[in-house]
Design a protein around this motif. Sequence first.
Motif, PDB file in Angstrom:
ATOM      1  N   UNK A  94       0.728  -1.105  -0.400  1.00 22.25           N
ATOM      2  CA  UNK A  94       0.173  -0.141   0.315  1.00 22.25           C
ATOM      3  C   UNK A  94       1.273   1.330   0.062  1.00 22.25           C
ATOM      4  N   UNK A  95       2.000   1.197   0.915  1.00 19.62           N
ATOM      5  CA  UNK A  95       2.167   2.316   0.477  1.00 19.62           C
ATOM      6  C   UNK A  95       3.702   2.207  -0.512  1.00 19.62           C
ATOM      7  N   UNK A  96       4.167   1.313  -1.533  1.00 23.13           N
ATOM      8  CA  UNK A  96       4.676   1.791  -2.995  1.00 23.13           C
ATOM      9  C   UNK A  96       3.514   2.255  -3.554  1.00 23.13           C
ATOM     10  N   UNK A 100       3.750   5.521  -5.484  1.00 23.12           N
ATOM     11  CA  UNK A 100       3.789   5.414  -7.246  1.00 23.12           C
ATOM     12  C   UNK A 100       5.207   5.010  -7.883  1.00 23.12           C
ATOM     13  N   UNK A 101       4.790   3.566  -7.238  1.00 22.46           N
ATOM     14  CA  UNK A 101       6.048   2.357  -7.609  1.00 22.46           C
ATOM     15  C   UNK A 101       5.809   0.988  -7.583  1.00 22.46           C
ATOM     16  N   UNK A 102       6.781  -0.086  -8.245  1.00 20.85           N
ATOM     17  CA  UNK A 102       5.920  -1.309  -7.937  1.00 20.85           C
ATOM     18  C   UNK A 102       6.227  -2.055  -6.881  1.00 20.85           C
ATOM     19  N   UNK A 103       7.602  -1.582  -6.220  1.00 21.12           N
ATOM     20  CA  UNK A 103       8.327  -1.861  -4.928  1.00 21.12           C
ATOM     21  C   UNK A 103       9.224  -1.543  -4.216  1.00 21.12           C
ATOM     22  N   UNK A 104       9.388  -0.773  -3.069  1.00 16.82           N
ATOM     23  CA  UNK A 104      10.016  -0.124  -2.343  1.00 16.82           C
ATOM     24  C   UNK A 104      11.243  -1.186  -0.899  1.00 16.82           C
TER      25      UNK A 104
END
Length: 306
Positions: A94-96, A100-104
């Motif tokens: 949800x935070x990723x 507005x990214x796929x994964x962090x």
Amino acid sequence: MAVSSLGYIVVEATDLDRWRSFAVEFLGMMEAPSADPDVALFRIDDRPYRFWVQKGQQDRFVAPGWELPNKAAFDAAVVALKDAGRPVEHVDVLEARARQTYEIVRSSDPDGHAFELFHGRFVDYAPFSSTAGTSGFVTGDNGDLGMGHVVLTAPTFTTVHEFYKSVLGFSDTDLGRFYLQGGGRDDPGIGFAFMHATNGRHHSLALGEMPESPNGAVHIMLEVKELADVGRAYDRALKSKGAIPISATLGQHVNDKMISFYVQTPGGFDLEYGWNGLVIDPQTWVPTTSMAVSAWGHKWAWEAED
């Protein structure tokens, strides 16, 4: 595996409106919609944001967001971090998505500087527009040059320098030693490593052999499309009568040829506002050694006090 560019920066701020004024009215950035009232977002190109400024208890630089080109490179970077003994925190989905990214993932270098790694290129199709009249910012075709560069202190210089090369895949562009006290017998100089990612920007990261910065970073850099943009921003800083403190006057750097000036951000760290930086071929570049910071100009505020 290697970092492809500086995707964004994360900043903590006690006063979001002060950042709005600085980013939009002075720098010429474009504020982007934010679903969180405690987060202000600022655009310089077709990415949804390049500055993520979040409400907090301090005014400081929090972390750079280093972009990886795809999931395979991202996964390889995570493995490399773990093999190097660095902490790895996976950001929940949800935070990723909010970012507005796929994964962090979040981690830190051996001197404790936090950073984020991400993959997934989101775009905002609303045209960039600057109410300050800035013509635009240089981020390359499809944003491949990244948003600019970040300069960090590195008290354990050799260790941190090697970390960014061997673990995150940066390469040396220029290995400078600057004698800021005149270069006399008692001046040991300060080592600097200017490092490029896999794109043509002269450096996306620089490390200085200095004690830890209290504001989280030495400076960040934004590059504009026209020299007139630099001149108009310099005039805005002068007309602010100290509200936007000028850290260094107009000048041109020796190594990346950037014509720029520096101001202090609301976060306490500096921002370089420049034009016409050198673009290199990252595959064939042979590292240089610079013995001076600037070819002309760049008189620093601390020099004016002497």
